[in-house]
Design an enzyme around this catalytic site. Structure first.
Site, short mmCIF file in Angstrom:
data_model
loop_
_atom_site.label_atom_id
_atom_site.label_comp_id
_atom_site.label_asym_id
_atom_site.label_seq_id
_atom_site.Cartn_x
_atom_site.Cartn_y
_atom_site.Cartn_z
N ASP A 485 0.83 -1.20 0.00
CA ASP A 485 0.00 0.00 0.00
C ASP A 485 0.87 1.26 0.00
O ASP A 485 2.08 1.21 0.29
CB ASP A 485 -0.90 -0.04 1.24
CG ASP A 485 -2.20 0.72 1.08
OD1 ASP A 485 -2.32 1.50 0.11
OD2 ASP A 485 -3.09 0.56 1.93
N ASP A 555 -10.65 2.13 -3.55
CA ASP A 555 -11.24 1.94 -2.22
C ASP A 555 -12.76 2.03 -2.29
O ASP A 555 -13.43 1.79 -1.30
CB ASP A 555 -10.71 3.00 -1.25
CG ASP A 555 -9.44 2.53 -0.57
OD1 ASP A 555 -9.11 1.34 -0.67
OD2 ASP A 555 -8.78 3.36 0.09
#
Ligand code: DGJ
Length: 736
Positions: A485, A555
């Site tokens: 990430d 997301d």
């Protein structure tokens, strides 16, 4: 002389270069005065000396000219220069700009030779497309020299057999006696003759990545780019130029995709003659790269694709090239495991037993991989702390990672883990011990984002330390998957160790450090499946795909919002690279509640997984989730090998539809999603593509039926339009 079936032909003197792909030609020629000129990119033309006539460009009023040695004036502001320079007579946007040791700027690049060879060299330290045998491609390198400074620009062109794609990059070498500084070093430039192009690009934001925009070109400059140190959610390192009316199947399209994950700039400069100069490469703002005598700078690679069969043709070329010769390693050809990720199920609040309970429920559905997301290390119970302290939190996970992985393994699932290697929390042991290890400006406040700072990966010792931390964790337990990430962008871009004259190198050097760490982790753990991520899909680019065969698309896990995100992403990237999960309802980002079936059908367009607390499914959703997992597994070979056809456009229609079809047309997976229902519609029909018109297809999942390929192409499958968010999937097999 090259063989007739060569991909690159060089004829005449001064030379003409013909780069021949199956459906297109790319032609350059050396002007007698020395400038390398762009002559044609488009429909195929045979290698012929006639192309040299395009170099006879008369000067116009007010032209800047240089005198050829025979006294003829050569109009520099009209020549379609292949790699344009600044401050020497070409007033368009340059591909290169260099500052000499005395502070002056300007280059005049003249042809100085070329080399032709089979295969494709790799780009040291940079991600790039590759070949597995020299028969797959031919490469042309053309040297351009600036005589007074001794700077040599080597333009590299790789033509791939059987693909309408060209890989371009530039290597810039200082062979002169004095240092100089590159202020701009782009990867590719193309001068198109006057044409009424439209530009397509993929702007967005967090939770709204890669929405598709299309505008006619206007006179002057039009750019998309990133100064964020990452390719970013906001503007993508891609744009396309298309002729008006270009659709999925028809029209001419030119794609420019940069294999890079940092600051980028792409776009077009339309000049006074309505010609379009397209450029792509590293964003020049803040960039300054010093070249001492003998040093060289390698630009990232740009992949240029030409299609005469619309956006579908453009995407098809990118998809095949990227999934076959950009993605690499063990997982390139392997079917990806169906995963369960705990992030939206628990966020930071979990116990070991809760994770095992979710994994047990996932095993019951048929999932194959459990991914433990953020919150497993240091004192990380929220985003405020602990990045950089990659030590398991034993109060949350008393059995440690090894113990947890064992318990998950007992359920028959592989174990995967989240990391954010490039970052450090302000509240962390690492930052307390090494406050100068992050990017910062001396004596100025450090801008935080999500309570974190960016480690200075231009420093080898920083990359080394993070590597050692990761190596220790990854070898402490059977970890088969890593979610990589990156949750903030770069600010105060400066390095505590670079000298003043090299500070402008920090952003690129930082990214080279990121790539180096990825490479080291892959060398040490070659079986590891890495999924890229950056606050969702903020670093979904070809550079990352070289290391991470799949990337979390966004997301935004709402199935309806995903329709546009996945549609835009699919313009360049094959579905087998897109992480797509079924999440809870009401959805955490959009607060909508599509059915489990619709959520699953949309997730089947990518690498399928779940991201919710599976222990709380009701009976009906549980049964549906089992069926979806089974369908994901029985159709995932289509995701790996199938060609994507976009059948309805969620940006312009109240529906989305797509299909994946195997290249031999024996099998297809077709999906239709109604976004908003239409009142009192009699009938809807979804016309398919890519099937064998004479073959009979039988539905083995979804509404039953048997149809001939030509019926499916020209009449279509019946679709339901009565209910919002309703979806249908057909798995078709060729019956005979
Ligand atoms: C951003 C990612 O996109 C999410 O999936 C999740 O991993 C969080 N970061 C964790 O902090």
């Amino acid at each position: 002389m090259p063989a007739n079936d060569s991909l690159i032909h060089v004829i005449g003197e001064p030379p003409l270069f013909f780069l021949q792909s199956p459906g297109s030609s790319y032609v350059m020629g050396v002007h007698p005065q020395g400038t390398l000129c762009h002559l044609h990119w488009g429909a195929p033309v045979a290698p012929d000396q006639g192309m040299a006539s395009l170099l006879n460009i008369p000067r116009r009023a007010f032209s800047t000219v240089v005198r050829h040695e025979n006294g003829e004036p050569v109009p520099l502001d009209i020549l379609p220069t292949e790699y344009p320079t600044a401050n020497t007579g070409d007033f368009g946007s340059p591909a290169i700009d260099a500052e000499h040791a005395d502070g002056t700027r300007g280059l005049r690049l003249a042809y100085a030779g070329h080399r032709l060879f089979r295969g494709k060299p790799s780009l040291s330290g940079l991600p790039a497309t590759y070949v597995e045998s020299d028969d797959e491609a031919e490469t042309l390198e053309v040297d351009l020299r600036d005589e007074p400074s001794g700077l040599i620009v080597t333009l590299s062109y790789t033509v791939f057999a059987g693909r309408n794609a060209i890989a371009r990059s530039a290597r810039i070498t200082n062979t002169g006696p004095r240092p100089l500084t590159l202020r701009r070093a782009l990867s590719a430039a193309i001068d198109f003759a006057a044409r009424p192009f439209e530009m397509i690009h993929l702007p967005g934001s967090w939770a709204r990545e890669r929405w598709l925009e299309r505008q006619p070109l206007h006179s002057g400059e039009q750019w998309v780019g990133s100064r964020r140190g990452a390719s970013g959610h906001q503007h993508h390192p891609f744009f396309a130029l298309v002729t008006p009316g270009t659709g999925e199947e028809h029209g001419e399209a030119y794609g420019f995709s940069l294999v890079y994950s940092g600051n980028h700039l792409g776009g077009v400069d339309v000049d006074q003659y309505h010609r379009s100069r397209a450029l792509t490469g590293l964003h020049p703002e803040g960039f300054a790269w010093r070249l001492e005598t003998g040093e060289a700078f390698q630009t990232p690679e740009a992949i240029l694709v030409h299609s005469r069969s619309g956006l579908g043709g453009l995407s098809g070329t990118y998809h095949r090239l990227y999934r076959e010769r950009l993605v690499r390693g063990l997982w390139r050809d392997r079917e990806r495991p169906v995963l369960i990720n705990n992030w939206e199920g628990t966020y930071f609040k979990f116990t070991e037993d809760k994770l095992v309970a979710i994994a047990t429920a996932a095993a019951g559905l048929g999932c194959e991989l459990f991914v433990l997301d953020d919150g497993w290390f240091g004192e990380r119970n929220g985003p405020e702390t602990s990045l950089g302290d990659w030590i398991v939190n034993l109060s949350k996970l008393p059995s440690g990672l090894d113990g947890l992985a064992r318990r998950i393994g007992e359920q028959g699932l592989m174990f995967g883990l989240w990391f954010e290697p490039e970052m450090v929390s302000v509240r962390s042991r690492l930052h307390t011990e090494h406050p100068d290890w992050c990017l910062h400006l001396p004596g100025r406040p450090r801008t935080e984002s999500r309570f974190q700072l960016v480690l200075d990966f231009s420093r080898a010792e920083v990359v080394d330390t993070v590597y050692r931390q990761m190596e220790a964790v990854l070898s402490s337990a059977p970890i088969r998957y890593l979610k990589w990430d990156m949750n903030r962008h770069l600010t105060e871009v400066a390095s505590a160790v670079l000298p003043a004259e090299r500070q402008g190198e920090t952003a690129h050097r930082h990214l080279l450090g990121v790539y180096a760490l990825l490479e080291r982790i892959l060398q040490r753990f070659p079986d590891l499946l890495i999924e890229g991520c950056s606050g969702g899909g903020g670093r979904y680019d070809p550079g990352m795909l070289f290391y991470t065969p799949q990337i979390w698309c966004s997301d935004n896990s709402d199935a309806i919002a995903r329709l546009r995100i996945q549609h835009g992403t699919s313009l360049i990237y094959p579905p087998c690279t897109m992480g797509a999960h079924v999440s809870a309802v009401p959805n955490h980002q959009m607060h909508r509640s599509p059915s489990m079936r619709t959520r699953g059908h949309v997730a089947l367009a990518g690498v399928f997984g779940f991201e919710l607390d599976l222990t709380s499914l009701d009976e009906a959703d549980h049964a549906e989730a089992i069926a979806l997992t089974r369908l994901a597994k029985t159709t995932r070979h289509l995701l790996r090998h199938g060609d994507l056809h976009r059948l309805a456009n969620p940006f312009t229609e109240d529906a989305a539809a797509w299909m994946l079809v195997l290249p031999d047309a024996t099998e297809a997976l077709v999906t239709h999603v109604t976004i908003l229902a239409s009142p009192n519609w009699f009938d809807g029909r979804l016309r398919l593509r890519g099937l064998d018109p004479a073959a009979l297809y039988r539905s083995c999942h979804g509404p039953s039926g048997e149809w001939r390929g030509d019926f499916l192409h020209h009449v279509g499958l019946p679709v339901k339009l009565e209910r919002d968010f309703e979806s249908t999937v057909w798995h078709l097999r060729r019956a005979f």
